[in-house]
Design a protein around this motif. Structure first.
Motif, mmCIF file in Angstrom:
data_model
loop_
_atom_site.group_PDB
_atom_site.id
_atom_site.type_symbol
_atom_site.label_atom_id
_atom_site.label_comp_id
_atom_site.label_asym_id
_atom_site.label_seq_id
_atom_site.Cartn_x
_atom_site.Cartn_y
_atom_site.Cartn_z
ATOM 1 N N UNK A 59 0.844 -1.195 0.000
ATOM 2 C CA UNK A 59 0.000 0.000 0.000
ATOM 3 C C UNK A 59 0.883 1.250 0.000
ATOM 4 N N UNK A 60 1.161 1.748 -1.174
ATOM 5 C CA UNK A 60 1.966 2.967 -1.309
ATOM 6 C C UNK A 60 1.586 3.687 -2.592
ATOM 7 N N UNK A 61 2.141 3.264 -3.724
ATOM 8 C CA UNK A 61 1.842 3.936 -4.993
ATOM 9 C C UNK A 61 0.367 3.796 -5.355
ATOM 10 N N UNK A 62 -0.260 2.682 -4.975
ATOM 11 C CA UNK A 62 -1.681 2.500 -5.286
ATOM 12 C C UNK A 62 -2.545 3.568 -4.605
ATOM 13 N N UNK A 63 -2.152 3.987 -3.406
ATOM 14 C CA UNK A 63 -2.902 5.027 -2.700
ATOM 15 C C UNK A 63 -2.733 6.368 -3.402
ATOM 16 N N UNK A 64 -1.508 6.652 -3.874
ATOM 17 C CA UNK A 64 -1.259 7.899 -4.608
ATOM 18 C C UNK A 64 -2.098 7.934 -5.892
ATOM 19 N N UNK A 65 -2.103 6.814 -6.620
ATOM 20 C CA UNK A 65 -2.903 6.748 -7.852
ATOM 21 C C UNK A 65 -4.389 6.909 -7.540
ATOM 22 N N UNK A 66 -4.814 6.318 -6.436
ATOM 23 C CA UNK A 66 -6.209 6.455 -6.027
ATOM 24 C C UNK A 66 -6.565 7.895 -5.696
ATOM 25 N N UNK A 67 -5.649 8.619 -5.069
ATOM 26 C CA UNK A 67 -5.882 10.030 -4.766
ATOM 27 C C UNK A 67 -6.049 10.848 -6.046
ATOM 28 N N UNK A 68 -5.192 10.576 -7.024
ATOM 29 C CA UNK A 68 -5.275 11.294 -8.303
ATOM 30 C C UNK A 68 -6.638 11.064 -8.943
ATOM 31 N N UNK A 69 -7.085 9.806 -8.960
ATOM 32 C CA UNK A 69 -8.374 9.481 -9.569
ATOM 33 C C UNK A 69 -9.521 10.106 -8.784
ATOM 34 N N UNK A 70 -9.478 9.980 -7.468
ATOM 35 C CA UNK A 70 -10.568 10.474 -6.631
ATOM 36 C C UNK A 70 -10.737 11.993 -6.757
ATOM 37 N N UNK A 71 -9.615 12.716 -6.794
ATOM 38 C CA UNK A 71 -9.679 14.177 -6.810
ATOM 39 C C UNK A 71 -9.864 14.768 -8.200
ATOM 40 N N UNK A 72 -9.458 14.021 -9.255
ATOM 41 C CA UNK A 72 -9.451 14.618 -10.587
ATOM 42 C C UNK A 72 -10.153 13.781 -11.650
ATOM 43 N N UNK A 73 -10.931 12.784 -11.246
ATOM 44 C CA UNK A 73 -11.583 11.932 -12.239
ATOM 45 C C UNK A 73 -12.607 12.691 -13.071
ATOM 46 N N UNK A 74 -13.069 13.837 -12.575
ATOM 47 C CA UNK A 74 -14.043 14.643 -13.311
ATOM 48 C C UNK A 74 -13.443 15.229 -14.585
ATOM 49 N N UNK A 75 -12.102 15.123 -14.760
ATOM 50 C CA UNK A 75 -11.434 15.790 -15.883
ATOM 51 C C UNK A 75 -12.012 15.372 -17.231
ATOM 52 N N UNK A 76 -12.561 14.149 -17.313
ATOM 53 C CA UNK A 76 -13.074 13.655 -18.594
ATOM 54 C C UNK A 76 -14.251 14.505 -19.093
ATOM 55 N N UNK A 77 -14.978 15.128 -18.155
ATOM 56 C CA UNK A 77 -16.134 15.920 -18.540
ATOM 57 C C UNK A 77 -15.855 17.430 -18.565
ATOM 58 N N UNK A 78 -14.599 17.805 -18.255
ATOM 59 C CA UNK A 78 -14.254 19.224 -18.271
ATOM 60 C C UNK A 78 -13.819 19.623 -19.678
ATOM 61 N N UNK A 79 -13.959 20.911 -20.015
ATOM 62 C CA UNK A 79 -13.560 21.344 -21.358
ATOM 63 C C UNK A 79 -12.064 21.177 -21.574
ATOM 64 N N UNK A 80 -11.695 20.735 -22.775
ATOM 65 C CA UNK A 80 -10.285 20.531 -23.080
ATOM 66 C C UNK A 80 -9.613 21.871 -23.356
ATOM 67 N N UNK A 81 -8.342 22.028 -22.880
ATOM 68 C CA UNK A 81 -7.630 23.260 -23.180
ATOM 69 C C UNK A 81 -7.310 23.360 -24.650
ATOM 70 N N UNK A 82 -7.227 24.563 -25.147
ATOM 71 C CA UNK A 82 -6.937 24.777 -26.581
ATOM 72 C C UNK A 82 -5.496 24.387 -26.895
#
Length: 200
Positions: free
Chosen positions: A177-200
């Motif tokens: 339990x180390x890198x998996x927790x970091x990856x989980x944090x990234x997904x949990x906090x930023x998973x909404x990115x798929x529905x956000x507008x893409x930068x130009x």
């Protein structure tokens, strides 16, 4: 299965899956001789974790291998330049030791700021890379997330500090339990990115 038994089963199931993810990450990082395998293994880890969170249960090893192969070039096209930037920044820090007074603090603070920014761009680029985006598009997306959601970045820092404290208190959990927790944090906090507008 209902009640307490169902809750215990779900917790144990996720603990097992996260431990498996960490083992896969270690194995595939070593497969790429460490430096070249580190970032593709992280991308594959995010992709697998996303599958699990979506309720799908692909065969972990074959899924991981397929994502690892598919994203190997794009992932390293981001990671290798970032690694070179870190080396330059570390040399800059070493050079700053020869300065005194205000110049020392200017060099050290600027190095820390740039290093932190580069590290978070790497972390945030894992999400678009895991969805098949190319290297340049992934970096643009990561910069967009970093600039527009500083509060979530702070929350991620707090989460990683807490993880570091847990590992320091119980170092035996590091292989599982180390890198998996970091990856989980990234997904949990930023998973909404798929529905956000893409930068130009």
């Amino acid at each position: 299965m209902k009640g307490t038994g169902a809750i215990i089963y779900v917790i144990c199931d996720w603990l097992m899956r996260l431990a498996l993810l960490n083992v896969l990450w270690i194995g595939f990082s070593l497969l790429g001789a460490g430096i070249l395998g580190f970032f593709p293994a992280s991308v594959a880890g995010v992709a697998l974790l996303n599958e699990w969170l979506s309720g799908r249960r692909p065969a972990p090893l074959s899924f991981y291998w397929n994502i690892y192969k598919r994203t190997f070039t794009a992932a390293n096209a981001i990671f290798i330049p970032a690694l070179l930037i870190f080396v330059v920044l570390m040399l800059n820090t070493y050079a700053s030791l020869h300065f005194d007074g205000v110049w020392f603090y200017v060099f050290v603070s600027s190095t820390l700021f740039l290093s932190g920014g580069a590290a978070f761009i790497l972390l945030l680029s894992l999400l678009p890379l895991s969805q098949g985006e190319k290297a340049i598009a992934a970096v643009k997306r990561a910069l967009h997330l970093l600039m527009y959601y500083p509060g979530r970045v702070v929350m991620m820092v707090i989460g990683m500090v807490l993880l570091g404290l847990c590992i320091r208190l119980v170092p035996g959990i590091l292989p599982l339990y180390s890198i998996n927790i970091v990856l989980g944090l990234v997904i949990y906090l930023f998973s909404f990115y798929k529905n956000s507008p893409k930068p130009a």
